[in-house]
Scaffold this motif. Structure first.
Motif, short mmCIF file in Angstrom:
data_model
loop_
_atom_site.label_atom_id
_atom_site.label_comp_id
_atom_site.label_asym_id
_atom_site.label_seq_id
_atom_site.Cartn_x
_atom_site.Cartn_y
_atom_site.Cartn_z
N UNK A 366 58.78 -43.00 -40.38
CA UNK A 366 59.80 -43.96 -40.86
C UNK A 366 60.76 -43.31 -41.84
N UNK A 367 60.21 -42.52 -42.76
CA UNK A 367 61.02 -41.92 -43.82
C UNK A 367 62.01 -40.90 -43.30
N UNK A 368 61.62 -40.11 -42.32
CA UNK A 368 62.45 -38.98 -41.90
C UNK A 368 63.29 -39.26 -40.65
N UNK A 369 63.08 -40.38 -40.00
CA UNK A 369 63.83 -40.68 -38.78
C UNK A 369 65.26 -41.11 -39.10
N UNK A 370 66.22 -40.54 -38.38
CA UNK A 370 67.62 -40.92 -38.56
C UNK A 370 67.92 -42.22 -37.82
N UNK A 371 69.08 -42.79 -38.13
CA UNK A 371 69.45 -44.07 -37.53
C UNK A 371 69.77 -43.96 -36.05
N UNK A 372 70.06 -42.75 -35.58
CA UNK A 372 70.40 -42.61 -34.16
C UNK A 372 69.16 -42.74 -33.27
N UNK A 373 67.99 -42.73 -33.85
CA UNK A 373 66.75 -42.92 -33.10
C UNK A 373 66.25 -44.34 -33.34
N UNK A 374 66.06 -45.06 -32.25
CA UNK A 374 65.58 -46.43 -32.36
C UNK A 374 64.09 -46.43 -32.70
N UNK A 375 63.72 -47.17 -33.74
CA UNK A 375 62.33 -47.27 -34.17
C UNK A 375 61.80 -48.66 -33.82
N UNK A 376 60.70 -48.66 -33.06
CA UNK A 376 60.06 -49.91 -32.67
C UNK A 376 58.59 -49.84 -33.09
N UNK A 377 58.10 -50.90 -33.71
CA UNK A 377 56.71 -50.95 -34.13
C UNK A 377 55.99 -52.07 -33.40
N UNK A 378 54.85 -51.74 -32.81
CA UNK A 378 54.08 -52.71 -32.03
C UNK A 378 52.72 -52.88 -32.68
N UNK A 379 52.37 -54.11 -32.97
CA UNK A 379 51.09 -54.39 -33.62
C UNK A 379 49.97 -54.40 -32.59
N UNK A 380 49.71 -53.22 -32.05
CA UNK A 380 48.69 -53.05 -31.02
C UNK A 380 48.27 -51.60 -31.01
N UNK A 381 47.13 -51.32 -30.41
CA UNK A 381 46.69 -49.93 -30.22
C UNK A 381 47.41 -49.33 -29.02
#
Length: 406
Positions: A366-381
């Protein structure tokens, strides 16, 4: 079209001539490449050692004067690779066979690795019963152990060389009936501990009209995928299993090298990435694990494979590395995090369940990812159907928005 036969005519002329006669007896042309450095051959090749040395950037005279075996092998390997690639591009090379000991095995397989996957490649070698990774690399190079040294013709060497050359005759004389798919192609990375996720994601993508190629993330698998991405074979990447970076960082046996995750980023093709199996570093049998790792948490995957849990500190560093790799992407890129665990054994009740280590990994990403990369978090394994569907849907979305979806 011809079979390229590559070897050192100054030491293996008799054996190479025997191989050439077998191939030509089946009405297949042979293009003989001489890579011998020490003496002039008694047999006339189609490509001389002088030509190979020049293609490697020097002269045969300099190699002879230098008397440096290592330099000569490297130079002749480079030259043979350049010539084999040219012959393939010109439509001459239909298959390639090499015969020899350690020196010619190095030279000939360098040429073989320069050729595309699918071109028949067969090396008859004294080095084939051992660690063949330096010779095979990430290409479809076949190696046949010669049993005895390739030094003269006898009842054993004749049979081994005959088997090899007849196998090549069979491959080039019988064009496989393989229909090249016109579907967009997706590369997927998998490990045993991410198999349920990959299986579900693959089924989803194939139901949407994609062809999938799954790569085992064992170091060579990751390198093979990256090579095919650079060759334009792949339209999109579902990089479920980035575990090879854990081996690269910590010192495991399944590293794909420091360029892992570069190809899709540089080629600009859509990619969806997850931190699959970054909870583990791979070693061989338990007694092969270096003593420096004693006291760590281990899981015996099978008698030949020992897994070691990555630490919170290592996970933080892995998160930074992967984020920076993805930041270099020139095409649509998403990082999707499985908050419930990154492998089958990184969930509650399993050996590698370590919420602190996972948190360090996720926080660093989360800290090092730039805005041009889409970050998606899924509450699952990672192996839950919810996560598999999420990553497959995201890649489908990217591909349909680009030419990759066709």
């Amino acid at each position: 079209m011809a079979v390229v036969l590559i070897g050192t005519l100054d030491t293996k002329g008799e054996e190479l001539e025997f191989a050439r006669e077998i191939i030509e007896a089946h009405d297949i042309d042979v293009h003989l490449i001489d890579v011998g450095v020490m003496d002039d051959p008694d047999i006339e090749p189609e490509t001389s050692a002088h030509d190979v040395a020049e293609a490697g950037g020097t002269s045969l005279e300099r190699l002879r004067e230098g008397a440096d075996r290592g330099d000569a092998i490297e130079t002749m390997g480079d030259g043979a690779a350049a010539i084999a690639s040219r012959l393939h591009d010109e439509g001459v090379l239909e298959g390639i066979v090499g015969l020899g000991g350690s020196g010619n095995t190095s030279i000939a397989t360098t040429a073989m690795r320069a050729l595309p996957v699918g071109v028949p490649k067969l090396m008859v070698s004294t080095m084939a019963s051992g660690d063949t990774e330096p010779y095979v690399g990430a290409k479809d190079v076949m190696m046949l152990y010669s049993v005895a040294d390739i030094e003269g013709l006898n009842q054993l060497s004749r049979r081994v060389i005959s088997n090899a050359t007849l196998a090549m005759v069979g491959m080039v004389a019988n064009e496989p009936d393989i229909t090249v798919s016109e579907k967009p192609t997706v590369a997927i990375t998998m490990f045993g501990v991410t198999t349920p996720c990959v299986h579900a994601a693959r089924e989803y993508l194939e139901s949407k009209g994609y062809e999938t190629i799954v790569f085992h993330a064992t170091g060579t698998g990751g390198r093979a995928m990256e090579q095919l991405v650079r060759q334009g074979v792949v339209d999109g990447v579902l990089d479920v299993t980035t575990t090879e970076w854990a081996d690269e960082l910590v010192g495991g046996v399944l590293s794909a090298g420091e360029t892992r995750l570069d190809a899709a980023a540089e080629m600009g093709i859509p990619q969806v990435v997850s931190p699959g199996a970054l909870d583990m570093v791979n070693f061989g049998p338990r007694d092969s694990v270096p003593e420096t790792f004693e006291g760590r948490t281990f899981h015996i995957h099978n008698p030949q494979v020992t897994l070691m849990r990555t630490t919170p500190e290592e996970n933080a560093e892995l998160g930074e590395i992967i984020a920076k790799k993805l930041n270099a992407s020139t095409g649509p890129t998403a990082l999707i995090l499985p908050l419930g665990g990154v492998s089958l054994i990184d969930v509650e009740g399993e050996d590698f369940h370590d919420p602190e280590a996972d948190s360090k990994l996720f926080d660093a990403l989360r800290e090092h990812l730039d805005e041009n990369v889409e970050l998606v978090e899924v509450d699952a394994a990672i192996n839950d159907e919810e996560f598999a569907t999420a990553i497959a849907e995201k890649l489908d979305e990217y591909l349909r928005a680009t030419d990759g979806g066709r």
